[in-house]
Design a protein around this motif. Structure first.
Motif, PDB file in Angstrom:
ATOM      1  N   LEU A 238      -2.231   3.332  -1.880  1.00  0.00           N
ATOM      2  CA  LEU A 238      -3.285   3.165  -0.888  1.00  0.00           C
ATOM      3  C   LEU A 238      -2.702   3.104   0.529  1.00  0.00           C
ATOM      4  O   LEU A 238      -3.303   3.633   1.486  1.00  0.00           O
ATOM      5  CB  LEU A 238      -4.076   1.895  -1.181  1.00  0.00           C
ATOM      6  CG  LEU A 238      -5.051   1.965  -2.359  1.00  0.00           C
ATOM      7  CD1 LEU A 238      -5.606   0.574  -2.667  1.00  0.00           C
ATOM      8  CD2 LEU A 238      -6.205   2.933  -2.057  1.00  0.00           C
TER       9      LEU A 238
ATOM     10  N   ALA B 259      -2.023   6.545   1.605  1.00  0.00           N
ATOM     11  CA  ALA B 259      -3.287   7.218   1.914  1.00  0.00           C
ATOM     12  C   ALA B 259      -3.884   6.721   3.219  1.00  0.00           C
ATOM     13  O   ALA B 259      -4.551   7.478   3.940  1.00  0.00           O
ATOM     14  CB  ALA B 259      -4.279   7.017   0.769  1.00  0.00           C
ATOM     15  N   ASN B 260      -3.634   5.455   3.542  1.00  0.00           N
ATOM     16  CA  ASN B 260      -4.154   4.891   4.789  1.00  0.00           C
ATOM     17  C   ASN B 260      -3.266   5.200   5.989  1.00  0.00           C
ATOM     18  O   ASN B 260      -3.552   4.738   7.107  1.00  0.00           O
ATOM     19  CB  ASN B 260      -4.299   3.371   4.670  1.00  0.00           C
ATOM     20  CG  ASN B 260      -5.355   2.982   3.652  1.00  0.00           C
ATOM     21  OD1 ASN B 260      -6.277   3.749   3.370  1.00  0.00           O
ATOM     22  ND2 ASN B 260      -5.216   1.784   3.085  1.00  0.00           N
TER      23      ASN B 260
ATOM     24  N   GLN C  19      -5.140  -3.374   1.194  1.00  0.00           N
ATOM     25  CA  GLN C  19      -5.172  -1.922   1.374  1.00  0.00           C
ATOM     26  C   GLN C  19      -6.550  -1.348   1.030  1.00  0.00           C
ATOM     27  O   GLN C  19      -7.028  -0.414   1.696  1.00  0.00           O
ATOM     28  CB  GLN C  19      -4.087  -1.266   0.503  1.00  0.00           C
ATOM     29  CG  GLN C  19      -2.674  -1.629   0.901  1.00  0.00           C
ATOM     30  CD  GLN C  19      -2.330  -1.193   2.314  1.00  0.00           C
ATOM     31  OE1 GLN C  19      -2.851  -0.197   2.821  1.00  0.00           O
ATOM     32  NE2 GLN C  19      -1.468  -1.975   2.968  1.00  0.00           N
ATOM     33  N   TRP C  20      -7.201  -1.935   0.011  1.00  0.00           N
ATOM     34  CA  TRP C  20      -8.559  -1.487  -0.340  1.00  0.00           C
ATOM     35  C   TRP C  20      -9.525  -1.793   0.806  1.00  0.00           C
ATOM     36  O   TRP C  20     -10.378  -0.982   1.147  1.00  0.00           O
ATOM     37  CB  TRP C  20      -8.991  -2.204  -1.624  1.00  0.00           C
ATOM     38  CG  TRP C  20     -10.205  -1.612  -2.286  1.00  0.00           C
ATOM     39  CD1 TRP C  20     -11.493  -2.013  -2.096  1.00  0.00           C
ATOM     40  CD2 TRP C  20     -10.237  -0.547  -3.202  1.00  0.00           C
ATOM     41  NE1 TRP C  20     -12.350  -1.266  -2.850  1.00  0.00           N
ATOM     42  CE2 TRP C  20     -11.588  -0.337  -3.559  1.00  0.00           C
ATOM     43  CE3 TRP C  20      -9.269   0.285  -3.769  1.00  0.00           C
ATOM     44  CZ2 TRP C  20     -12.000   0.648  -4.451  1.00  0.00           C
ATOM     45  CZ3 TRP C  20      -9.674   1.249  -4.677  1.00  0.00           C
ATOM     46  CH2 TRP C  20     -11.012   1.432  -5.003  1.00  0.00           C
TER      47      TRP C  20
ATOM     48  N   ARG D  52      -8.943   0.601   3.811  1.00  0.00           N
ATOM     49  CA  ARG D  52      -9.489   1.953   3.655  1.00  0.00           C
ATOM     50  C   ARG D  52     -11.012   1.954   3.679  1.00  0.00           C
ATOM     51  O   ARG D  52     -11.629   2.845   4.303  1.00  0.00           O
ATOM     52  CB  ARG D  52      -8.991   2.571   2.354  1.00  0.00           C
ATOM     53  CG  ARG D  52      -9.395   4.038   2.215  1.00  0.00           C
ATOM     54  CD  ARG D  52      -8.573   4.762   1.189  1.00  0.00           C
ATOM     55  NE  ARG D  52      -8.853   6.182   1.200  1.00  0.00           N
ATOM     56  CZ  ARG D  52      -8.327   7.061   2.051  1.00  0.00           C
ATOM     57  NH1 ARG D  52      -7.486   6.632   2.981  1.00  0.00           N
ATOM     58  NH2 ARG D  52      -8.629   8.340   1.982  1.00  0.00           N
TER      59      ARG D  52
ATOM     60  N   LEU E 213     -10.851   1.053   8.219  1.00  0.00           N
ATOM     61  CA  LEU E 213     -10.833   2.438   8.680  1.00  0.00           C
ATOM     62  C   LEU E 213     -12.153   3.144   8.399  1.00  0.00           C
ATOM     63  O   LEU E 213     -12.510   4.101   9.101  1.00  0.00           O
ATOM     64  CB  LEU E 213      -9.691   3.207   7.995  1.00  0.00           C
ATOM     65  CG  LEU E 213      -8.274   2.681   8.255  1.00  0.00           C
ATOM     66  CD1 LEU E 213      -7.263   3.503   7.471  1.00  0.00           C
ATOM     67  CD2 LEU E 213      -7.959   2.711   9.743  1.00  0.00           C
TER      68      LEU E 213
ATOM     69  N   THR F  43     -12.841   5.202   6.107  1.00  0.00           N
ATOM     70  CA  THR F  43     -12.675   6.626   5.785  1.00  0.00           C
ATOM     71  C   THR F  43     -13.376   6.992   4.493  1.00  0.00           C
ATOM     72  O   THR F  43     -13.796   8.146   4.327  1.00  0.00           O
ATOM     73  CB  THR F  43     -11.185   6.949   5.657  1.00  0.00           C
ATOM     74  OG1 THR F  43     -10.606   6.062   4.679  1.00  0.00           O
ATOM     75  CG2 THR F  43     -10.469   6.761   6.999  1.00  0.00           C
ATOM     76  N   ASP F  44     -13.481   6.056   3.564  1.00  0.00           N
ATOM     77  CA  ASP F  44     -14.144   6.324   2.279  1.00  0.00           C
ATOM     78  C   ASP F  44     -15.108   5.182   1.992  1.00  0.00           C
ATOM     79  O   ASP F  44     -14.773   4.004   2.230  1.00  0.00           O
ATOM     80  CB  ASP F  44     -13.132   6.426   1.136  1.00  0.00           C
ATOM     81  CG  ASP F  44     -12.276   7.683   1.250  1.00  0.00           C
ATOM     82  OD1 ASP F  44     -12.822   8.712   1.675  1.00  0.00           O
ATOM     83  OD2 ASP F  44     -11.071   7.610   0.913  1.00  0.00           O
TER      84      ASP F  44
END
Length: 622
Positions: free
Chosen positions: A27, A30-31, A88-89, A92, A96, A98-99
């Motif tokens: 994660l 990905a971040n 981290q979850w 994201r 952020l 993003t999702d």
């Protein structure tokens, strides 16, 4: 639980930690390694912490499953990886954005409350239980209860306070309770303060345990203290940087991360491999510089930040200069005091090896009598090594004998010594230094080196001690010799007095009596005077012979001129008991030998004549 089952459980939890850490790292990648504002260290660092703590805990649990520290490390590693996954979850899905990830708010919520038990809880119980898994005494359990209560209150308040989360300011607490936020914030602050108090009490229990410990336990404690001191120095640098520039530099952050990772590594080594290295000097220096770093940090923060806030000039260069001047003035005196404290902490109540060697050199170079040097040497060895008994031994014909011991009232040593170091001087082994440690205690490499260094300095001392003892022995022998000479003179004087009394004196007394009788006879019967005169002549001749024999008894001239057979033959003719002499070809010998034989024979012939009641005697020389 058997070691095999414990190992399976521990490594199963570590496997779960690895899965969570891998997910957190994925994660983070990905971040784009994004960080939440206020987050310490780079993104994903908690995953690395979790792997290290979990692996160390599993290794310890596999070999020491009864030690709760192992399971605490395994649980802490799992919680760290879980916290990193949640962070981290949340980054994201909620930071952020993003999702549209499910439960993104819950992921962001997890780091908000989970950190107090991981940090304060783990540190407090590590200090309280290390290395045995139990507090030093039952009374110290209160430190654990205080920490648990404080951490529990703080985590509850942080978890259920309404409003924005502490790190994720854009996320509202999804499980907030309808309680005033200020009340929960106050409860969180109070809980953290109580938890910190419990941690301080646990640290105090660790220091108490160190002062009372010996042998293996002291060696284990040194590892943890070294890592803790390193961590304190790193955190002090981080605090100083935070106040100076508002951020922590990459170098300081890396140092804090390495210091934090050294804590589980040092703990694992201490529990499993505590005899691999000897780190007394490292510990002493680490404690000193950790305390100095804390002092400088407090000095800087107190003057630059505290005073600056009061006067409204937080960045005033004069305040910075004042803080630097105060630190410079107090540095050297404080360092000396801290060094003494660190030495007492590391070496206990005994002196450091350097102090022992320095003091012993001064004492040897001073004006101390030799009988004082050896006890002082034994005491220096005992105090420098923390020994139960120490001896300075001298080499004698039958082996070694103790010349000095410490403590002097401990009696004789029992059992073989734990360390024996020979003392030599110019290739001659003069003695040894022996050390007996308490049961369960071991001689460390530093202590062994100290004894060997003392032995290298003790060679000349033992050489002087041996020479002194030899001189004393020679003086004592001289005293005994003089005493024997005086005794022999007294015996010979008494013999001469006895011989004069029993021999010549009796003849002379008898001669005086007969002279008076002769004088009276000359008046009454002159015709009998001639016979009486002849009798007096004969008796005077006997007195003369007796005196001559006495003179010869001192050393007979005939013995000096012709030897033993002639001298003994002359004495045999005068014996009241007939003597048969058989010289058997005896020749001349040294004067002292002939005199000894001659006088022994004369004494024997006199005893025969007086006490044996014999009709004849035989004398044979070989």
């Amino acid at each position: 639980m058997t070691p095999r089952r414990a190992a399976r459980l521990a490594w199963s939890l570590v496997a779960a930690t690895v899965v969570l850490a891998a997910g957190a790292i994925a994660l983070a990648v990905a971040n784009g390694w994004a960080r939440v504002p206020g987050q310490f260290g780079p993104s994903g660092v908690l995953a690395a912490f979790g792997l290290v703590f979990g692996a160390v805990g599993a290794v310890v649990a596999s070999r020491r499953p009864e030690n709760p520290i192992a399971w605490m490390f395994v649980a802490s590693g799992l919680l760290m990886a879980f916290q990193e996954v949640g962070a981290q979850w949340g980054i994201r899905g909620a930071h952020l954005r993003t999702d549209p990830l499910p439960l993104a708010e819950i992921g962001a919520w997890i780091p908000n409350w989970i950190w107090p038990p991981i940090t304060l809880g783990m540190a407090s119980f590590l200090f309280l239980l290390f290395p045995t898994g139990h507090p030093p005494t039952r009374r110290w359990r209160v430190a654990g209860w205080v920490t648990g209560a404080g951490v529990g209150v703080a985590s509850f308040a942080l978890a259920f306070a309404r409003g924005p989360l502490e790190n994720f300011q854009t996320v509202v607490n999804p499980v907030g309770l309808p309680i005033d936020r200020e009340v929960l914030d106050s409860a969180a602050g109070l809980g953290l303060a109580v938890g910190l108090l419990g941690t301080v009490l646990s640290l105090a229990s660790l220091l108490v345990r160190l002062r009372r410990s010996t042998g293996d336990e002291r060696a284990q404690l040194r590892w943890l203290i070294t890592a803790a001191a390193f961590l304190v120095v790193a955190f002090a640098g981080g605090v100083a940087g935070q106040f100076e520039s508002g951020t922590v530099s990459s170098a300081i952050a890396a140092a804090i991360i390495i210091a934090f990772l050294s804590l589980p590594v040092a703990t694992g080594l201490a529990i499993l491999k505590y005899r691999l290295y000897d780190i007394e000097v490292v510990i002493s220096r680490a404690v000193v510089y950790a305390a100095l770093a804390v002092f400088i940090t407090i000095d800087y923060v107190g003057i630059v930040v505290g005073v600056g806030a009061l006067v409204g000039r937080r960045g005033n260069p004069l305040l910075t200069a004042a803080a630097a001047a105060l630190a410079a003035l107090a540095f050297q005196p404080l360092r000396r005091r801290l060094q003494r404290f660190a030495n007492r902490l590391v070496y206990g109540r005994r002196a450091t090896p350097y102090e022992v060697l320095s003091e012993f050199s001064e004492r040897v170079g001073g004006e101390y009598a030799l009988e004082d040097v050896l006890p002082r040497m034994a005491r220096a060895i005992g105090e420098g090594t923390g020994a139960q008994r120490s001896e300075v031994q001298l080499r004698v014909a039958g082996g070694f004998r103790p010349a000095a011991a410490w403590p002097a009232e401990s009696g004789s040593a029992t059992g073989d010594p734990d360390l024996v170091v020979p003392v030599t001087h110019r290739g001659d082994e003069l003695g040894a230094l022996a050390v007996w440690k308490a049961r369960g205690d071991v001689v460390t490499p530093v202590e062994e080196k100290l004894v060997r260094d003392l032995a290298s300095q003790a060679g000349l001392v033992l050489r002087n001690v041996r020479l002194t003892e030899e001189l004393k022995a020679n003086l004592e022998e001289l005293r005994h010799s003089r005493r024997r000479l005086v005794t022999a003179q007294d015996v010979e004087r008494r013999r001469l007095e006895r011989d004069i009394h029993d021999g010549a004196q009796q003849h002379l007394v008898s001669l005086m009596v007969k002279l008076r009788v002769l004088e009276s006879l000359a008046r009454r019967n002159p015709e009998k005077v001639g016979a009486a005169v002849e009798d007096l002549k004969a008796q005077a001749g006997e007195a003369l012979d007796t005196l001559r024999d006495l003179a010869r008894g001192i050393y007979p001239p005939l013995l000096a001129d012709q030897g033993l057979p002639a001298a003994l033959e002359a004495q045999a003719r005068k014996s009241p008991v007939p003597v048969d002499l058989h010289p058997d070809g005896v020749g001349r010998y040294p004067q002292e030998v002939e005199a000894a034989v001659y006088f022994c024979v004369l004494e024997a012939l006199q005893n025969v004549a007086k006490y044996a009641g014999a009709s004849r005697a035989a004398l044979t020389l070989r």
